[in-house]
Design an enzyme around this catalytic site. Structure first.
Site, PDB file in Angstrom:
ATOM      1  CG  HIS A  77      37.987  39.714  47.978  1.00  0.00           C
ATOM      2  ND1 HIS A  77      37.812  38.764  47.015  1.00  0.00           N
ATOM      3  CD2 HIS A  77      38.188  39.047  49.130  1.00  0.00           C
ATOM      4  CE1 HIS A  77      37.913  37.562  47.557  1.00  0.00           C
ATOM      5  NE2 HIS A  77      38.135  37.698  48.841  1.00  0.00           N
ATOM      6  CG  ASP A  80      37.672  40.888  44.288  1.00  0.00           C
ATOM      7  OD1 ASP A  80      38.811  40.406  44.251  1.00  0.00           O
ATOM      8  OD2 ASP A  80      36.689  40.297  44.784  1.00  0.00           O
ATOM      9  CD  GLU A 247      34.294  27.580  49.257  1.00  0.00           C
ATOM     10  OE1 GLU A 247      34.552  28.791  49.367  1.00  0.00           O
ATOM     11  OE2 GLU A 247      34.926  26.802  48.522  1.00  0.00           O
TER      12      GLU A 247
END
Ligand code: GLT
Ligand code: MN
Ligand code: MN
Length: 409
Positions: A77, A80, A247
């Site tokens: 990200h 992050d 996912e």
């Protein structure tokens, strides 16, 4: 057994890992398009009811460990690695340069970037909130993430829209919110086209990721199928640039069959990217390592992907359990997840070549012969259909290696 002194615990872990065997070399692991996300390596064990159990680690440490293990790619990200105060300022580029160096030094590539639009308080009502200044800020962040992605050599951008929905009904008008969400994606694609042209690079593949019930809100694009419908709704300026990042666990969370979800995405040619992990149906997003709960289901998933020539990334979007130490994250969590994946991938190849599976599948497709009357059709297929269960059992045998002579006395 006597208590294991603190200073002997790491060597115990090392010895039992070695005794367990079955691990692949970094060279072997590098042959797969596997990515390790920054947030997985750096996850400290915190959650709604849980304090952190591990110390913070930065991107240098994550990238170095991925390089040593043979995980070829890294994903992140924006937030992050770049603090909220540095994002969208010149200071962010100094950090990007450090990331680039860490990647280079460790032989790791950046495969994917994702814009965090769920953690910061500005996104309390999502990035598609009513106030135009929130949406404008969201667009700047999305476009900036595209810039960072191109600077780091990424090929994918992922969007998990977080709280795109509502906690309290009545205030939010769903069609409007979806239009605003589309505006954000359109701005990201527009910026991508410009930067790609400037840099002579391909545009990114923009991948939507659904999660049905987290965080605590009603989500208005809760499943991969909802996102497929959204992509073809006419709201996107460049639907050809946008696909899915399903996912595995998010599909289990709503009670879906991951393999069937993937099949639908494949048919729409929208399976761009895949987050791999494991967990339990109809529960929270626990993000365990791939194959540790549902290895047979995972084997089935990989048979489907192998037989359709899926060539996109496999992103290790898991969270090392809170009971694993910082040392254990790199000695057990990551290598064991990668190695289970590779083993299951190889077994999937065996499934595809297995004579029992092939003959059973061919026999089912051949059917019982030319009956037209309904009772005759039933009778013609009655014995053949037992093959379904036999094939399920054969998959189990292939999974545990019985086809190679593994037997229990
Ligand atoms: C968040 C989510 C993951 C997504 C990440 C990408 S954010 O951690 O739970 O499934 O893949 O934004
Ligand atoms: Mn994910
Ligand atoms: Mn998840």
């Amino acid at each position: 057994m006597a208590p294991i002194a603190k200073e002997k615990q790491r060597s115990l872990i090392d010895r039992l890992v070695a005794v367990s065997g079955g691990s692949y070399s970094p060279e072997e692991r590098r042959k797969y398009y596997i990515s390790g996300p920054q947030w997985a390596g750096a996850y400290e064990g915190q959650a709604l009811f849980h304090a952190p159990t591990r110390e913070p680690v930065g991107f240098e440490e994550v990238i170095r460990n991925l390089g040593e293990l043979g995980v070829s790619c890294w994903a992140t990200h924006d937030s992050d690695v770049i603090g909220a105060d540095d994002l969208l300022t010149d200071r962010q580029w100094a950090i990007v340069a450090r990331i680039d160096k860490a990647l280079d030094d460790n032989g790791v590539r950046c495969s994917m970037v994702t814009c965090e639009t769920f953690f910061h308080p500005v996104f309390a009502a999502s990035a598609a909130a009513e106030a135009p200044e929130i949406r404008r800020y969201g667009v700047r962040r999305l476009q900036n993430t595209v810039d960072i992605g191109h600077a780091l050599g990424a090929h994918y951008a992922v969007y998990w829209p977080g709280t795109l929905g509502y906690m309290v009904q009545g205030a939010v008008e769903e069609t409007q919110m979806l239009r605003w969400f589309a505006d954000g994606l359109n701005a990201a694609c527009k910026r991508d086209i410009e930067v790609a042209r400037e840099k002579g690079r391909p545009t990114l593949k923009h991948c939507l990721e659904a999660k049905p019930f987290e965080p605590q809100a009603q989500i208005i694009l809760p499943s991969s199928d909802a996102m497929l419908a959204f992509i073809s709704s006419g709201l996107l300026d460049h639907p050809e640039m946008v696909g899915l990042n399903p996912e595995y666990l998010h599909e289990l969370m709503w009670g879906g069959a991951a393999r069937a979800v993937l099949a639908r995405a494949l048919l729409c040619k929208k399976l761009f990217h895949f987050d791999i992990n494991d967990g339990y149906p109809l529960k929270h997003d626990v993000d365990l390592g791939v194959g540790i709960v549902n290895p047979l289901d995972w084997l089935n998933v990989l048979v489907l992907l192998r037989s359709h020539g899926y060539e996109g990334p496999f992103n290790l979007d898991f969270k090392p359990p809170r009971t694993t130490s910082n040392y254990g994250v790199w000695k057990v969590s990551f290598p064991s997840a990668v190695d289970r994946f590779i083993t299951l991938w190889n077994i999937a190849g065996e499934v595809m070549e297995d004579p029992v599976m092939q003959e059973a599948a061919a026999a089912l497709k051949a059917g019982g012969g030319g009956a037209e009357d309904v009772d005759d059709i039933v009778a013609a297929n009655k014995e053949l259909l037992t093959l379904h269960e036999l094939m399920g059992h054969r998959m189990f045998q292939l999974l545990i290696g019985q086809h190679r002579g593994r037997a229990f006395g």
